[in-house]
Design an enzyme around this catalytic site. Structure first.
Site, PDB file in Angstrom:
ATOM      1  N   HIS A   1       0.838  -1.216   0.000  1.00 21.30           N
ATOM      2  CA  HIS A   1       0.000   0.000   0.000  1.00 21.30           C
ATOM      3  C   HIS A   1       0.870   1.262   0.000  1.00 21.30           C
ATOM      4  O   HIS A   1       0.515   2.263  -0.626  1.00 21.30           O
ATOM      5  CB  HIS A   1      -0.964   0.003   1.187  1.00 21.30           C
ATOM      6  CG  HIS A   1      -1.792  -1.242   1.264  1.00 21.30           C
ATOM      7  ND1 HIS A   1      -2.329  -1.704   2.432  1.00 21.30           N
ATOM      8  CD2 HIS A   1      -2.152  -2.138   0.303  1.00 21.30           C
ATOM      9  CE1 HIS A   1      -2.976  -2.833   2.193  1.00 21.30           C
ATOM     10  NE2 HIS A   1      -2.876  -3.127   0.907  1.00 21.30           N
TER      11      HIS A   1
ATOM     12  N   HIS B   1      -1.010 -10.808  -5.152  1.00 21.43           N
ATOM     13  CA  HIS B   1       0.411 -10.434  -5.082  1.00 21.43           C
ATOM     14  C   HIS B   1       1.301 -11.387  -5.869  1.00 21.43           C
ATOM     15  O   HIS B   1       2.215 -10.973  -6.565  1.00 21.43           O
ATOM     16  CB  HIS B   1       0.875 -10.381  -3.627  1.00 21.43           C
ATOM     17  CG  HIS B   1       0.148  -9.341  -2.821  1.00 21.43           C
ATOM     18  ND1 HIS B   1       0.099  -8.017  -3.188  1.00 21.43           N
ATOM     19  CD2 HIS B   1      -0.579  -9.433  -1.691  1.00 21.43           C
ATOM     20  CE1 HIS B   1      -0.610  -7.342  -2.308  1.00 21.43           C
ATOM     21  NE2 HIS B   1      -1.035  -8.178  -1.377  1.00 21.43           N
TER      22      HIS B   1
ATOM     23  N   ASP C   1      -3.425  -2.823  -4.723  1.00 22.92           N
ATOM     24  CA  ASP C   1      -2.379  -3.837  -4.514  1.00 22.92           C
ATOM     25  C   ASP C   1      -1.543  -4.033  -5.780  1.00 22.92           C
ATOM     26  O   ASP C   1      -0.312  -4.150  -5.716  1.00 22.92           O
ATOM     27  CB  ASP C   1      -3.011  -5.185  -4.138  1.00 22.92           C
ATOM     28  CG  ASP C   1      -3.427  -5.251  -2.674  1.00 22.92           C
ATOM     29  OD1 ASP C   1      -2.957  -4.416  -1.869  1.00 22.92           O
ATOM     30  OD2 ASP C   1      -4.220  -6.156  -2.342  1.00 22.92           O
TER      31      ASP C   1
ATOM     32  N   HIS D   1      -9.487  -2.089  -4.060  1.00 27.31           N
ATOM     33  CA  HIS D   1      -8.322  -2.466  -3.248  1.00 27.31           C
ATOM     34  C   HIS D   1      -7.374  -3.385  -4.028  1.00 27.31           C
ATOM     35  O   HIS D   1      -6.151  -3.252  -3.936  1.00 27.31           O
ATOM     36  CB  HIS D   1      -8.719  -3.112  -1.925  1.00 27.31           C
ATOM     37  CG  HIS D   1      -7.513  -3.311  -1.064  1.00 27.31           C
ATOM     38  ND1 HIS D   1      -6.954  -2.302  -0.321  1.00 27.31           N
ATOM     39  CD2 HIS D   1      -6.688  -4.371  -0.929  1.00 27.31           C
ATOM     40  CE1 HIS D   1      -5.852  -2.736   0.251  1.00 27.31           C
ATOM     41  NE2 HIS D   1      -5.659  -3.993  -0.103  1.00 27.31           N
TER      42      HIS D   1
HETATM   43 ZN   LIG Z   1      -3.751  -4.786   0.005  1.00 27.49          ZN
END
Ligand SMILES: [Zn+2]
Length: 292
Positions: free
Chosen positions: A62, A246, A223, A219
């Site tokens: 973040h 991720h 990311d 969100h």
């Molecule tokens: Zn996140």
């Protein structure tokens, strides 16, 4: 978020071409870790830079997204713990802090990674790809079994104004997963103060509800920005993902940078002011982003 420990972070200005460098303070010493994809040690629960079993800094995404979104290329980050604080689960407080401190434009030219051809990676039912595009664009789609989230997509052409559309979107998770993580000694700092939590009945547990109906995909886009910020230079192109995370973001970036015919390092001095600004190829090694 994961260690449950308190931590202080101090940001200092850095010269052109320094990049983003973490200075980890521990046991009276300092370990420097550059915010580059080559330093990624784990992507299991968050993006971790360094050696997860040794000197490392976790949950950088973040903060990295904020630097990417606001156009900050050079900063020294002093941190006295091994995890960037989760704050309210979004990038909102980082944005406030940098806007309060101010951002200085340096004389040096910014370098970009221009995507020249499509590069795609698939894993199970997920995929991510880079495509050539005149601008920096994200097209992110998620698809969860839970009706609380369902299928959501977001397309965003990045500039500091549009970044606000994703910066305040919070981390989210399912109650059953949080309980499992707690049992395993993770997510110890996780609470309704810093996460949107979905209960077993598929309802949002947080009293205040959502900041946007599609806060989840916002969100996930945040990311992705944070993970791709680890390229070492911002990219000119479109990043698309379906059911990403991720691990997939990091793998897509690795695949792009592993194929020297898929991108070119360019620079331009006035890109922000004029989309039509000419972009010139830079003489020099194509692997430059990974050694900055
Ligand atoms: Zn996140």
């Amino acid at each position: 978020m994961h260690s449950g420990k308190s931590v202080s972070v101090h940001f200092s200005p850095a010269d052109a071409d320094t990049g983003i460098v973490f200075h980890l303070l521990a046991d009276g010493g300092v370990t420097e870790i550059r915010a580059l994809h080559s330093e990624v040690g784990s992507t299991d629960l968050s993006t971790v830079l360094g050696d997860p079993a040794g000197a490392h800094v976790a949950t950088v995404e973040h903060l990295m997204a904020t630097l990417f979104g606001l156009g900050i290329d050079n900063v020294a980050i002093e941190i006295d713990g091994s995890e960037v604080p989760i704050l309210d689960g979004s990038a909102a407080l980082f944005v406030d802090a940098f806007e309060h401190a101010g951002i200085e434009r340096l004389a040096a030219r910014r370098r970009y990674i221009r995507v020249l051809k499509p590069v795609r990676i698939e894993a199970g039912g997920s995929w991510a790809e880079f495509r050539p595009h005149d601008g920096t664009r994200f097209e992110v789609e998620i698809d969860f079994d839970s009706p609380a989230i369902g299928r959501q997509s977001l397309a965003i052409e990045l500039d500091p104004e549009r970044f606000r559309d994703v910066a305040r979107a919070r981390t989210f998770g399912f109650m059953k997963d949080v309980e499992r993580l707690w049992a395993a000694g993770f997510a110890l700092g996780s609470s309704l103060e810093n996460s949107v939590v979905i209960g077993d009945d598929h309802r949002i547990i947080n009293m205040e509800g959502l900041r946007w109906p599609d806060e989840f995909v916002r969100h996930k886009t945040l990311d992705a920005m944070g993970d791709l910020a680890l390229a070492g230079a911002r990219f000119i192109g479109c990043f698309r993902s379906y059911r990403g995370g991720h691990k997939l973001n990091a793998a897509a970036l690795r695949r792009l940078l592993a194929d020297s015919s898929a991108y070119q390092i360019v620079d331009t001095s006035r890109r922000e002011r004029s989309r039509a600004a000419e972009v010139s190829a830079v003489a020099g090694p194509l692997h430059a982003p990974s050694v900055r």
